[in-house]
Design a protein around this motif. Structure first.
Motif, PDB file in Angstrom:
ATOM      1  N   GLY A   2       0.786  -1.046   0.009  1.00  0.00           N
ATOM      2  CA  GLY A   2      -0.159  -0.096   0.044  1.00  0.00           C
ATOM      3  C   GLY A   2       0.926   1.124   0.128  1.00  0.00           C
ATOM      4  O   GLY A   2       0.397   2.152   0.892  1.00  0.00           O
ATOM      5  N   LEU A  13      -6.255   0.910  -7.820  1.00  0.00           N
ATOM      6  CA  LEU A  13      -7.480  -0.207  -7.146  1.00  0.00           C
ATOM      7  C   LEU A  13      -8.690   0.084  -8.371  1.00  0.00           C
ATOM      8  O   LEU A  13      -9.358  -0.746  -8.349  1.00  0.00           O
ATOM      9  CB  LEU A  13      -7.606   0.848  -5.998  1.00  0.00           C
ATOM     10  N   PHE A  35     -11.015  -4.033   3.511  1.00  0.00           N
ATOM     11  CA  PHE A  35     -10.524  -4.429   1.999  1.00  0.00           C
ATOM     12  C   PHE A  35     -10.382  -5.929   1.948  1.00  0.00           C
ATOM     13  O   PHE A  35      -9.894  -6.371   1.043  1.00  0.00           O
ATOM     14  CB  PHE A  35      -9.346  -3.528   1.484  1.00  0.00           C
ATOM     15  N   THR A  36     -10.565  -6.438   3.042  1.00  0.00           N
ATOM     16  CA  THR A  36     -10.267  -8.124   3.180  1.00  0.00           C
ATOM     17  C   THR A  36     -11.509  -8.679   2.352  1.00  0.00           C
ATOM     18  O   THR A  36     -12.542  -8.080   2.446  1.00  0.00           O
ATOM     19  CB  THR A  36     -10.136  -8.547   4.344  1.00  0.00           C
ATOM     20  N   VAL A 106      -6.945  -9.938  -0.238  1.00  0.00           N
ATOM     21  CA  VAL A 106      -7.431  -8.594  -0.732  1.00  0.00           C
ATOM     22  C   VAL A 106      -7.530  -8.508  -2.267  1.00  0.00           C
ATOM     23  O   VAL A 106      -7.030  -9.542  -2.925  1.00  0.00           O
ATOM     24  CB  VAL A 106      -6.543  -7.397  -0.058  1.00  0.00           C
ATOM     25  N   VAL A 110      -4.063  -1.970  -1.601  1.00  0.00           N
ATOM     26  CA  VAL A 110      -5.223  -1.295  -0.244  1.00  0.00           C
ATOM     27  C   VAL A 110      -4.569   0.131  -0.080  1.00  0.00           C
ATOM     28  O   VAL A 110      -3.634   0.367   0.038  1.00  0.00           O
ATOM     29  CB  VAL A 110      -5.301  -2.182   0.576  1.00  0.00           C
TER      30      VAL A 110
END
Length: 302
Positions: A2, A13, A35-36, A106, A110
């Motif tokens: 990230g 994204l 975001f999982t 994910v 993220v």
């Protein structure tokens, strides 16, 4: 990972989520606030499993004598699947017992604060999707092979596992201090592209190297890149590029050295470095501990 800029992150994204949506890969998938998502095991195709198997066999065959013992021992301890994309839940059984870490699925990159919060809580966010045949040895955005094969074996090591958690905690602080660029360089030159000096010679521990056949060779054998002794301040002032192989690798003497150097509060360090000159990726500077001075020729991805 990230660590891209907000604009880069949003673009990447959005593109990745759109790509997965258009392919029907997110149908029925719940994306949580952090975001999982549940690893969509049923979504993997035979081609995905074949790519995983080809990459695993390729790297497992070439890394002995190139990767550090810590990585190789972690890979063996995990018992990672060779012939298919691993089930994250099975990896987590062994990983949790070893160091209390777990892998969470994910959709790709993220946001920074989400990434750091996962690391600070001993969760490693791993992209669930696999690269295409055209991307076998290089892609800019990390896929499942890079994240799982490249990163997770190192999390078996207690010292490195603690370093990663400390990095996550430090990232949350760096955001508030406007110092993410400096901290991102530390991640890049250690977690992603780090080398370690051992009694048998230089070895690889960075995930971006161990997951790439060509960079596994280039990082140790090629005359073009610089190889410099680890220096925290130097790293935080050094730019990097993602469009070529590395122009400089930083070499630690031990994982204890890495953890000890990054243990103190970085707040005064950020203030000290904020107005200092930054260095190009290929630069050699006075005071550098030069293990190998590169030829200066431009590396090219292949």
């Amino acid at each position: 990972m990230g660590l891209s800029s907000p604009a880069q992150f949003q673009g990447t994204l959005t593109s990745k989520l759109k790509e997965q949506f258009d392919a029907g890969l997110l149908a029925g998938q719940a994306l949580h606030a952090d975001f999982t998502m549940a690893q969509p095991l049923a979504r993997y195709t035979q081609a995905d499993h074949e790519i995983w198997r080809a990459l695993y066999d390729q790297q497992a065959a070439m890394l002995p004598g190139r990767a550090c013992d810590t990585f190789l021992q972690g890979l063996e301890t995990l018992g990672m699947a060779r012939d298919h994309v691993p089930d994250f839940a099975e990896l987590n059984e062994r990983l949790m017992r070893a160091t209390g870490w777990q892998v969470v699925a994910v959709p790709g990159l993220v946001p920074d604060e989400v990434f750091f919060d996962h690391l600070a809580n001993r969760r490693f966010p791993a992209s669930w999707w696999m690269r295409t045949p055209a991307q076998m040895d290089y892609l800019q955005e990390p896929d499942c092979f890079h994240d799982v094969f490249g990163h997770v074996p190192m999390l078996i090591n207690p010292v490195f596992a603690d370093y990663m958690q400390a990095y996550g905690r430090g990232g949350l602080k760096a955001q508030k201090l406007g110092a993410l660029d400096m901290l991102a360089r530390l991640y890049w030159y250690t977690v992603e592209f780090g080398l370690i000096r051992t009694h048998a010679g230089l070895r690889i521990y960075g995930a971006g190297i161990v997951s790439s056949k060509s960079e596994s060779i280039y990082a140790l054998d090629d005359a073009r890149p610089n190889r410099l002794g680890f220096d925290l301040r130097r790293i935080m002032r050094t730019h990097y590029r993602i469009d070529t192989f590395q122009k400089t690798y930083f070499v630690i003497d031990s994982f204890d050295q890495l953890f000890d150097a990054t243990r103190p509060d970085f707040t005064p360090l950020y203030a000290e470095l904020r107005d200092q000159r930054e260095f190009a990726a290929e630069a050699i500077e006075d005071g550098d501990r030069v293990l190998h001075q590169g030829t200066g020729q431009e590396p090219a991805l292949s």
